[in-house]
Motif scaffolding. Structure first.
Motif, PDB file in Angstrom:
ATOM      1  N   UNK A  14      53.859  47.993  24.160  1.00  0.00           N
ATOM      2  CA  UNK A  14      53.034  49.120  23.496  1.00  0.00           C
ATOM      3  C   UNK A  14      53.023  50.111  24.354  1.00  0.00           C
ATOM      4  N   UNK A  15      53.911  50.972  24.609  1.00  0.00           N
ATOM      5  CA  UNK A  15      53.746  52.049  25.702  1.00  0.00           C
ATOM      6  C   UNK A  15      52.615  52.972  25.432  1.00  0.00           C
ATOM      7  N   UNK A  16      52.101  53.199  24.305  1.00  0.00           N
ATOM      8  CA  UNK A  16      51.040  54.078  24.053  1.00  0.00           C
ATOM      9  C   UNK A  16      49.461  53.575  24.541  1.00  0.00           C
ATOM     10  N   UNK A  17      49.646  52.279  24.616  1.00  0.00           N
ATOM     11  CA  UNK A  17      48.231  51.777  25.216  1.00  0.00           C
ATOM     12  C   UNK A  17      48.331  51.765  26.722  1.00  0.00           C
ATOM     13  N   UNK A  18      49.496  52.273  27.495  1.00  0.00           N
ATOM     14  CA  UNK A  18      49.272  52.421  28.760  1.00  0.00           C
ATOM     15  C   UNK A  18      48.294  53.392  29.442  1.00  0.00           C
ATOM     16  N   UNK A  19      48.080  54.198  28.560  1.00  0.00           N
ATOM     17  CA  UNK A  19      47.024  55.335  28.941  1.00  0.00           C
ATOM     18  C   UNK A  19      45.778  55.278  28.086  1.00  0.00           C
ATOM     19  N   UNK A  20      45.857  54.855  26.890  1.00  0.00           N
ATOM     20  CA  UNK A  20      44.583  55.120  25.983  1.00  0.00           C
ATOM     21  C   UNK A  20      45.026  53.973  24.872  1.00  0.00           C
ATOM     22  N   UNK A  74      45.635  48.800  36.766  1.00  0.00           N
ATOM     23  CA  UNK A  74      46.578  47.904  37.376  1.00  0.00           C
ATOM     24  C   UNK A  74      47.583  48.486  38.324  1.00  0.00           C
ATOM     25  N   UNK A  75      47.902  48.201  39.669  1.00  0.00           N
ATOM     26  CA  UNK A  75      48.899  49.028  40.397  1.00  0.00           C
ATOM     27  C   UNK A  75      49.906  47.768  40.995  1.00  0.00           C
ATOM     28  N   UNK A  76      51.015  48.002  40.489  1.00  0.00           N
ATOM     29  CA  UNK A  76      51.793  46.994  40.930  1.00  0.00           C
ATOM     30  C   UNK A  76      53.097  47.699  41.874  1.00  0.00           C
ATOM     31  N   UNK A  77      53.380  47.031  42.732  1.00  0.00           N
ATOM     32  CA  UNK A  77      54.705  47.606  43.529  1.00  0.00           C
ATOM     33  C   UNK A  77      55.700  46.564  43.511  1.00  0.00           C
ATOM     34  N   UNK A  98      53.990  50.994  40.119  1.00  0.00           N
ATOM     35  CA  UNK A  98      54.257  50.719  38.695  1.00  0.00           C
ATOM     36  C   UNK A  98      52.714  50.787  38.308  1.00  0.00           C
ATOM     37  N   UNK A  99      52.079  51.302  37.449  1.00  0.00           N
ATOM     38  CA  UNK A  99      50.799  51.521  36.995  1.00  0.00           C
ATOM     39  C   UNK A  99      50.729  51.414  35.475  1.00  0.00           C
ATOM     40  N   UNK A 100      49.558  50.622  35.233  1.00  0.00           N
ATOM     41  CA  UNK A 100      49.428  50.458  33.686  1.00  0.00           C
ATOM     42  C   UNK A 100      47.902  50.006  33.661  1.00  0.00           C
TER      43      UNK A 100
END
Length: 126
Positions: free
Chosen positions: A25-31, A52-55, A69-71
């Motif tokens: 669900x891409x929309x909940x990546x920010x809100x 969460x920050x991933x590399x 990558x951030x989510x």
């Protein structure tokens, strides 16, 4: 209808229930929508969102690249943090540190996933 069974002593110390989603669900990546959040807060009253920050290192014969990558991770806890509901773009996870009743776990999990399936019509679990 069966009577609820509560356990004083049992062999389970922590129970995890997870639903992986076929498509994130891409929309909940920010809100997360307020209507969803309000419903979840009725069962899990402490909200604790976390970024969460991933590399990842991408290796090829010619170069070495780093991909970042951030989510958002949407965490909701019980009153005593005895349980946690974690919402990720690709999964819905319930963690119970104090497992007392299967019926309670089942009812809360069904309520959470029903909220998501009714708000996101194309949602599919794996």
């Amino acid at each position: 209808m069966s009577e609820d069974i509560c356990y004083k002593n049992h062999y389970l110390t922590k129970v995890i229930v997870r639903l992986d989603l076929l498509t994130p669900i891409k929309s909940i990546m920010t809100e997360i929508p307020k209507t969803l959040s309000d419903e979840i807060l009725q069962l899990f009253p402490i909200a604790e969102p976390r970024k969460k920050i991933g590399r990842a290192l991408l290796l090829s014969p010619d170069e070495l690249r780093e991909k970042r990558h951030e989510e958002m991770e949407w965490n909701y806890h019980g009153k005593q943090k005895e349980k946690t509901c974690t919402i990720l773009p690709g999964a819905i996870i319930l963690n119970y540190n104090e497992y007392i009743s299967y019926e309670n776990l089942r009812n809360e999990f069904i309520k959470i996933i029903t909220l998501f399936f009714s708000n996101y019509k194309d949602l599919q679990g794996r």
